[in-house]
Write an enzyme that holds these catalytic residues in place. Structure first.
Site, PDB file in Angstrom:
ATOM      1  N   ASP A 101     -21.467   7.411   8.039  1.00 48.65           N
ATOM      2  CA  ASP A 101     -20.493   6.849   8.977  1.00 48.65           C
ATOM      3  C   ASP A 101     -21.281   6.234  10.141  1.00 48.65           C
ATOM      4  OD1 ASP A 101     -18.961   8.404   7.229  1.00 48.65           O
ATOM      5  OD2 ASP A 101     -17.632   9.172   8.798  1.00 48.65           O
ATOM      6  N   LYS A 166     -13.225   3.126   9.845  1.00 43.65           N
ATOM      7  CA  LYS A 166     -12.879   4.413  10.454  1.00 43.65           C
ATOM      8  C   LYS A 166     -12.515   4.191  11.913  1.00 43.65           C
ATOM      9  CE  LYS A 166     -15.317   8.753  11.651  1.00 43.65           C
ATOM     10  NZ  LYS A 166     -16.535   9.559  11.401  1.00 43.65           N
ATOM     11  N   LYS A 200     -10.272   5.597   7.317  1.00 44.80           N
ATOM     12  CA  LYS A 200     -10.449   6.970   7.794  1.00 44.80           C
ATOM     13  C   LYS A 200      -9.939   7.099   9.221  1.00 44.80           C
ATOM     14  CE  LYS A 200     -14.060  10.471   8.693  1.00 44.80           C
ATOM     15  NZ  LYS A 200     -15.470  10.860   8.427  1.00 44.80           N
TER      16      LYS A 200
END
Length: 258
Positions: A101, A166, A200
């Protein structure tokens, strides 16, 4: 769908997370143990890069090797030094992460620079792709604030090769919101990339009821079948306690944490 049903789905979509300055091997092992529940396991655990090997060992020891290990790079500030972001991503892959990430250089985008974000994501993607590692890009919606910037960061990340977009690091005042989630999910739909790009929601999703709202939103925009661990994740820690309470039929208690 009942709250229990959606709670069970939400649990299977969690990236069970600890990203604290005081993390230790013991805390990471405990996190992995928490993920082994009577209702199944999360999609992943998310830890700082140096803890990836200990997480791997802990997951194997308890027989939950199917749980992926995610980590973070260019975190949490989203600086615009591409070389550092790439070096950190290489290190994360070398530690054995299944998923990375990376924080998008959102401050550069807010200052009008779109190119640096594209190049940073593109180069981190090349590192990940070479080792079959998934790349999630954190755009930090709570700092971008406007729909226009949230959409732009989503588009740039997707075009540069993000496997997931995300919402948040969980380290700023405003993290995941339904409003920012809608913009990001609609961008995935509008760019016609739902088959290869996931979403996400991270930080701020604390209860089974809140998780159910995100699941319903994703199903509304991208379809019921789209919502699975290949396409949808929750980045959270305290959410697990609440999901387990819902699954056990207990009254929901508010819990503190990410």
């Amino acid at each position: 769908m009942s709250l229990k049903d959606s709670a069970k789905i939400a649990l299977s979509l969690m990236d069970l997370t600890t990203l604290n300055d005081n993390d230790t091997d013991e805390k990471v092992i405990t996190l992995c143990q928490q993920g082994k529940t009577e209702f199944g396991t999360p999609a992943a655990v998310c830890v700082y890069p140096r803890f990836v090997p200990i997480a791997r060992k802990a997951l194997k020891a308890q027989g939950t090797e199917q749980v992926k290990i995610a980590t973070v790079t260019n975190f949490p500030h989203g600086n615009d030094d591409i070389d550092i972001a790439v070096a950190e991503t290489k290190a994360a892959v070398a530690y054995g992460a299944d998923e990375v990430d990376v924080v998008f250089p959102y401050k550069a985008l807010m200052a009008g620079n779109e190119q640096i974000g594209f190049e940073l994501v593109q180069q981190c993607k090349a590192v990940c792709q070479a080792s079959n590692v998934l790349l999630k890009v954190i755009i930090e919606t709570g700092e971008l604030k406007t729909a226009e910037l949230i959409r732009k960061a989503s588009e740039i990340s997707i075009k540069a090769g993000a496997d997931f977009i995300k919402t948040s690091t969980g380290k700023v005042p405003v993290n995941a919101t339904l409003e920012s989630a809608r913009i990001m999910l609609e961008t995935i739909r509008d760019l016609n990339v739902a088959d290869r790009v996931g979403f996400k929601a991270a930080g701020g999703v604390k209860t089974a009821e809140e998780a159910a709202q995100y699941l319903a939103l994703a199903q509304e925009i991208l379809g019921h079948d789209w919502v699975n661990s290949d396409h949808f994740r929750f980045g959270a820690s305290s959410l697990l306690t609440n999901l387990l309470a819902a699954l056990n039929g207990q009254a929901n208690q508010k819990v503190s944490g990410y």
